[in-house]
Every structure is written in C-alpha cells, then in structure tokens.
Design a protein around this motif. Structure first.
Motif, PDB file in Angstrom:
ATOM      1  N   GLY A   1      43.643  27.630  -4.882  1.00 14.60           N
ATOM      2  CA  GLY A   1      43.123  27.761  -3.528  1.00 14.60           C
ATOM      3  C   GLY A   1      41.649  27.448  -3.385  1.00 14.60           C
ATOM      4  O   GLY A   1      41.092  27.563  -2.302  1.00 14.60           O
ATOM      5  N   VAL A   2      41.003  27.042  -4.462  1.00 14.34           N
ATOM      6  CA  VAL A   2      39.581  26.689  -4.415  1.00 14.34           C
ATOM      7  C   VAL A   2      39.465  25.195  -4.112  1.00 14.34           C
ATOM      8  O   VAL A   2      40.098  24.365  -4.771  1.00 14.34           O
ATOM      9  CB  VAL A   2      38.878  27.005  -5.753  1.00 14.34           C
ATOM     10  CG1 VAL A   2      37.426  26.545  -5.721  1.00 14.34           C
ATOM     11  CG2 VAL A   2      38.968  28.488  -6.050  1.00 14.34           C
ATOM     12  N   ILE A   3      38.672  24.849  -3.107  1.00 13.21           N
ATOM     13  CA  ILE A   3      38.451  23.435  -2.791  1.00 13.21           C
ATOM     14  C   ILE A   3      37.337  22.934  -3.699  1.00 13.21           C
ATOM     15  O   ILE A   3      36.150  22.982  -3.364  1.00 13.21           O
ATOM     16  CB  ILE A   3      38.086  23.232  -1.305  1.00 13.21           C
ATOM     17  CG1 ILE A   3      39.110  23.916  -0.401  1.00 13.21           C
ATOM     18  CG2 ILE A   3      37.999  21.740  -0.977  1.00 13.21           C
ATOM     19  CD1 ILE A   3      38.774  23.866   1.072  1.00 13.21           C
ATOM     20  N   GLY A   4      37.731  22.496  -4.889  1.00 11.39           N
ATOM     21  CA  GLY A   4      36.768  22.018  -5.877  1.00 11.39           C
ATOM     22  C   GLY A   4      36.796  20.503  -5.984  1.00 11.39           C
ATOM     23  O   GLY A   4      37.413  19.814  -5.164  1.00 11.39           O
ATOM     24  N   PRO A   5      36.133  19.938  -7.000  1.00 14.67           N
ATOM     25  CA  PRO A   5      36.045  18.479  -7.146  1.00 14.67           C
ATOM     26  C   PRO A   5      37.403  17.785  -7.247  1.00 14.67           C
ATOM     27  O   PRO A   5      37.607  16.730  -6.655  1.00 14.67           O
ATOM     28  CB  PRO A   5      35.228  18.308  -8.437  1.00 14.67           C
ATOM     29  CG  PRO A   5      34.442  19.567  -8.560  1.00 14.67           C
ATOM     30  CD  PRO A   5      35.303  20.643  -7.998  1.00 14.67           C
TER      31      PRO A   5
ATOM     32  N   GLU B   1      33.883  31.763   2.469  1.00 14.02           N
ATOM     33  CA  GLU B   1      32.676  30.954   2.625  1.00 14.02           C
ATOM     34  C   GLU B   1      32.789  30.046   3.848  1.00 14.02           C
ATOM     35  O   GLU B   1      33.880  29.789   4.361  1.00 14.02           O
ATOM     36  CB  GLU B   1      32.434  30.111   1.368  1.00 14.02           C
ATOM     37  CG  GLU B   1      32.174  30.953   0.121  1.00 14.02           C
ATOM     38  CD  GLU B   1      31.976  30.113  -1.122  1.00 14.02           C
ATOM     39  OE1 GLU B   1      31.573  30.687  -2.149  1.00 14.02           O
ATOM     40  OE2 GLU B   1      32.231  28.896  -1.067  1.00 14.02           O
ATOM     41  N   THR B   2      31.632  29.562   4.309  1.00 12.45           N
ATOM     42  CA  THR B   2      31.610  28.646   5.453  1.00 12.45           C
ATOM     43  C   THR B   2      32.308  27.350   5.078  1.00 12.45           C
ATOM     44  O   THR B   2      32.151  26.836   3.963  1.00 12.45           O
ATOM     45  CB  THR B   2      30.160  28.346   5.871  1.00 12.45           C
ATOM     46  OG1 THR B   2      29.508  29.578   6.198  1.00 12.45           O
ATOM     47  CG2 THR B   2      30.124  27.424   7.085  1.00 12.45           C
TER      48      THR B   2
ATOM     49  N   ALA C   1      32.407  16.736  -1.827  1.00 10.98           N
ATOM     50  CA  ALA C   1      32.855  17.279  -3.115  1.00 10.98           C
ATOM     51  C   ALA C   1      31.993  18.463  -3.509  1.00 10.98           C
ATOM     52  O   ALA C   1      31.090  18.358  -4.339  1.00 10.98           O
ATOM     53  CB  ALA C   1      32.803  16.195  -4.194  1.00 10.98           C
ATOM     54  N   GLN C   2      32.247  19.597  -2.881  1.00  9.37           N
ATOM     55  CA  GLN C   2      31.550  20.824  -3.229  1.00  9.37           C
ATOM     56  C   GLN C   2      32.571  21.957  -3.316  1.00  9.37           C
ATOM     57  O   GLN C   2      33.651  21.882  -2.736  1.00  9.37           O
ATOM     58  CB  GLN C   2      30.475  21.157  -2.198  1.00  9.37           C
ATOM     59  CG  GLN C   2      31.010  21.440  -0.795  1.00  9.37           C
ATOM     60  CD  GLN C   2      29.904  21.622   0.225  1.00  9.37           C
ATOM     61  OE1 GLN C   2      29.284  20.669   0.670  1.00  9.37           O
ATOM     62  NE2 GLN C   2      29.666  22.884   0.587  1.00  9.37           N
TER      63      GLN C   2
END
Length: 500
Positions: free
Chosen positions: A230-234, A180-181, A173-174
């Motif tokens: 599109g952001v892999i957030g919490p 980004e990597t 969960a980041q």
C-alpha cells in the motif's frame, strides 16, 4: 487475370502488390471472379486481426500492408481492396499455421522473418471451402474473437487507445504512505483508471492518502506483481508511469501468444514463468495454486509442454554438471566442508555410483571443466529438491520439486533457480494430485519412505510452462516484469521499466 478484369492497373507489377498472386488468383477463380469482402463485418474483423500483429510489432510487412488496405478502403477502391485483403489473409493464415513450429522464437523476442512459407494446401483448401460455403465471417472469428482471452485483450487495448493522445503527466516518484498529503492526486487517479481501477468519488475529494485509497493501490500493486504494502514507492510509480504505447504493445503481443496456450482445463498444470505462479486445473476448476521459483536470467526455465508421470518421495539429487562446475567446485576452493554440510557425495559417474573420498581432493587445484567425477546429494533436510519431486521426463531435464529454501517464496520476483521449478507448499500439491488421481493421502507421505520412492501416476498429467507478461481477469489488466527479456525484439533496444 486481375489486369484483364481491370482490378489492377497493368502498369503495376503484380509482384509489388501481392505476396501470393497465384494463390490469390486461384481463390477468385474458384469463386467465379466474385468479390470476397463485401461484408463490412468481415473487413473489420480482418483488419482487427492484422492490427493486433502490428501493435505487437511482429513484422513491418503486416504494418505496411494494413496501412495500404486501410487507404484503399477509405478511398473506396473496392476491387483493389478486395484483392489486397485476400492476399494479406493468405499471408496471415500462413503466419498463424507456422506459429506452432516457431513458438519459442517468433513471439519471444525474434519477431517474424522477412519472408515465410506460403500456406499449405490444406490451409488454402479450408479457406476456399469457407468462402464457397459463405462462411468467411465464421472463419475469421475462429482466428480471433472466438477466443475469450483474445477478446479480452482486444477490449483492453481499445480502452487504452482512448488515452493515447491524452498527454497525461507522470506521477512523481516519491514515497507516500497512509496519512500523508497526496501529491498530484488527479494524475494518480487518471493513471489508476488506465489499469481499470476506479477511485470512489468520496476518496477523490480527500487531500490525504487514506485507507480506502490504499485498498485501490494494493489492487494496482497486485495487478503488477508488486509487494502489496500500500506504499506508493518508486516501483509503484514506475508501473503507474509505464507508457501507454508499451502497455498496448505487450497486450497485443500476449494476445498473439494466447493462440499457443492450452485451452483445456480438464487436467492441466499451468506454470506462468513471469508471474512466478502455478495453477493445477481439474475438471475445469483450479484445485491448487502456489507461488513458484523459476530459472535465473543466466539459466532460464525453457518454454515446454511436458507430462508428469510420477511423484518421487525423498529424492536424491544428481547435481547437473553445469551446477557442479560453475557453482559447487568454486565454493569448495575456500569451503571444503561444503559437501559434508550439504550431504553431497562425489561418485565416479551416474552409471558407476562408487563413492570417492572427496576429502582427499585438492579442490584449489581442480579444473572444473576437466573434473572427471559427478556429484549426488542424498535425501534429507538439506536436499535441494526437498522431499517431493514431480517427475516430468524431457530432454532438458526440467521438473518441478520441493525446496528447503522456503524464505525465497516471500520475494515478489522469484527467478533464483538453475532452470527447474520449485513449488511452494509442495506437500499440498502432492496431495491435490493424489486426490485427483485416486490415491490415498497416506500413499504419498514421505515419512518412512526410502530414498527415491516412486509413485507412478495413473494418468499422465500435462504440464505447460508458458510466458505470459500480461492478461485480463474480471475486467482488470495484469502486467508482469519481462523477466527473461522476451517482450523486447532482439534488434531493438531494451525499453527499461524506468523509462517513462
């Protein structure tokens, strides 16, 4: 009879083996004591039907009986299997026939009671006729796979079952953005596959988060009611890590619910509360779709089947007593200008609209529970109903309407109302209705119309408010938050989304 035939051991009390022994015996008498479950297809169809209720965790009775049935099959106890399957089928069709009477409880958090009524004579006769005509297979199909939605649920569940013992790691969960990597990419790809999303091989070779993968993530977010940024957030990670067992349970639960939802699409307004959306079907096609705002947790929008009979232009709003007591009067204690700002009048009553001078009322001393008057909001830009009300007479006073608070439609979760349903682009909805009803567009324009101008519909329009937290569309599985907590049984702890 079963003891005499040697189908059941005389040492076993018949009440322990069967719920409806006399009805079961009657079916075999009418079939000349012949076995009913000789076809492997029938056995598989029926076990799949019962398994769906087991996966949905509706009743321990079905779970226990299915386990017993499967044991009898694998140990080749054919006579006992036949009898248990028939008795269980009677229980199942009784459950199904009683479902509509209990449509807002059994599948919405309560589960089935320990016992329920025997199937009606009409239901038993229909089953008996199917057996006599050699059409048990068709009868069973009508209980399940004849429904496209039910088949889709079953197919998705089978897909997930293959991964039950895979021991997939949770995705971290980041926050990860494009460029980004990409941490633990194999875990990410595996969990996306559970949602039916395939990552192209060229993307799988990359070590960073690229635009092609972002398109896949956006589809995943769309499937789970998340903001498509599109952001892999919490929030995205929470849904990625949502337990497979829970996905299966909720799919099975909604498969059973699907038996209650309307199938006709000739003329229908369908509002799905957990997904906060509305679809208007006409002649089999969606002619209007929009976001909606539904009741908050404390004032849930009920599950209803109602009919729209008219459009109301420039409506006034009779403020419900509960909202007046709990919301407005507390505001007036520190903001006495609120009524003037919102165009709200205090009147003696609905049947006696004499206006009371609210400026003379000492609001700080008012007991909301004993306030003797009513409130009415005049038509205008501040009116809570906007300029369109879609009238659906019902005892719960639930209807669809416009709203001045357009900004709330930008929220991914939209449980903000006091029970009624606010429709985005209400003007377009009104135009769609007028077109399909044969009105001229100018007839439903609120401009120049008096307050509460009523346009009766030529044909009343069915409106169904349903609760669907998962569904399958074009092979993709969609989930939504259980906004009202109906997916969790009342006697079980809430399985929060954040618990992986």
């Amino acid at each position: 009879m079963f003891h005499t035939l040697g189908w059941v051991s005389s040492s076993v009390p018949i009440e322990q083996a069967f719920r409806y022994p006399h009805l079961t015996e009657s079916l075999y008498n009418s079939n000349r004591h012949q076995l009913l479950w000789l076809q492997s297809e029938d056995r598989q169809l029926f076990e799949n039907l019962v398994e769906m209720t087991v996966l949905a965790e509706l009743s321990p009775f079905f779970e226990q009986r299915l386990q017993h049935l499967q044991h009898l099959r694998t140990t080749e106890q054919h006579y006992q299997y036949d009898l248990v399957a028939t008795d269980l089928l009677l229980s199942f069709i009784s459950y199904r026939s009683l479902l509509k009477e209990n449509k807002t409880t059994w599948l919405y958090g309560h589960g089935l009671p320990n016992d329920w009524a025997a199937p009606s004579p009409e239901v038993v006769i229909a089953l008996e006729q199917s057996i006599t005509d050699g059409k048990l297979t068709n009868y069973l199909k009508q209980l399940g796979i004849d429904s496209r939605a039910y088949r889709d649920y079953q197919s998705s569940i089978n897909h997930l079952k293959n991964s039950l013992n895979a021991n997939i790691e949770p995705y971290p969960a980041q926050v990860v953005r494009v460029g980004e990597t990409l941490p633990q990419k194999e875990v990410l790809f595996t969990r996306l596959a559970l949602a039916g999303l395939v990552v192209p091989p060229s993307v799988q070779q990359q070590q960073w988060y690229g635009k092609e993968l972002r398109a896949v993530i956006k589809r995943f977010q769309s499937q789970h009611g998340l903001k498509m940024d599109g952001v892999i957030g919490p929030d995205t990670a929470n849904w990625l890590n949502y337990p497979i067992e829970e996905r299966i349970r909720r799919l099975a639960l909604n498969a059973e619910r699907s038996r209650l939802w309307p199938e006709q699409r000739q003329a229908l307004v369908l509002v799905n509360l957990p997904s906060f959306d509305l679809n208007y079907y006409f002649k089999g096609e969606v002619v209007f779709s929009s976001k909606v705002i539904v009741g908050k947790q404390k004032r849930k929008t009920p599950l209803l089947e109602i009919k729209m009979d008219s459009l109301v232009l420039n409506p006034t709003w009779n403020v419900p007593p509960k909202i007046m007591r709990e919301d407005i009067i507390p505001i007036l204690r520190y903001n006495p200008d609120y009524l003037n700002n919102k165009g709200i009048q205090v009147i003696k009553g609905w049947g006696n609209p004499v206006i009371i001078d609210h400026g003379a009322i000492q609001w700080r001393k008012v007991n909301p529970k004993k306030f003797p008057f009513r409130m009415r909001q005049l038509a205008g830009n501040s009116n809570a109903l906007g300029v369109y009300k879609f009238n659906t007479p019902n005892r719960r006073a639930i209807y669809l309407h416009d709203t001045p608070a357009k900004y709330l439609f930008d929220k991914p979760s939209r449980a903000f109302s006091s029970g009624c349903i606010r429709v985005q682009h209400a003007d377009r909805f009104a135009h769609s209705i007028s077109k399909t009803q044969g009105f001229r567009k100018s007839n439903i324009s609120p401009r120049g119309q008096q307050s509460n101008a009523r346009i009766p519909l030529k044909r009343r329009l069915p409106v169904h408010l349903i609760y669907k937290t998962s569904w399958v569309e074009s092979g993709r599985v969609f989930f939504r938050d259980d906004v009202y907590g109906y997916d969790v049984k009342k006697n079980q702890p809430d399985l929060a989304l954040k618990q992986h």
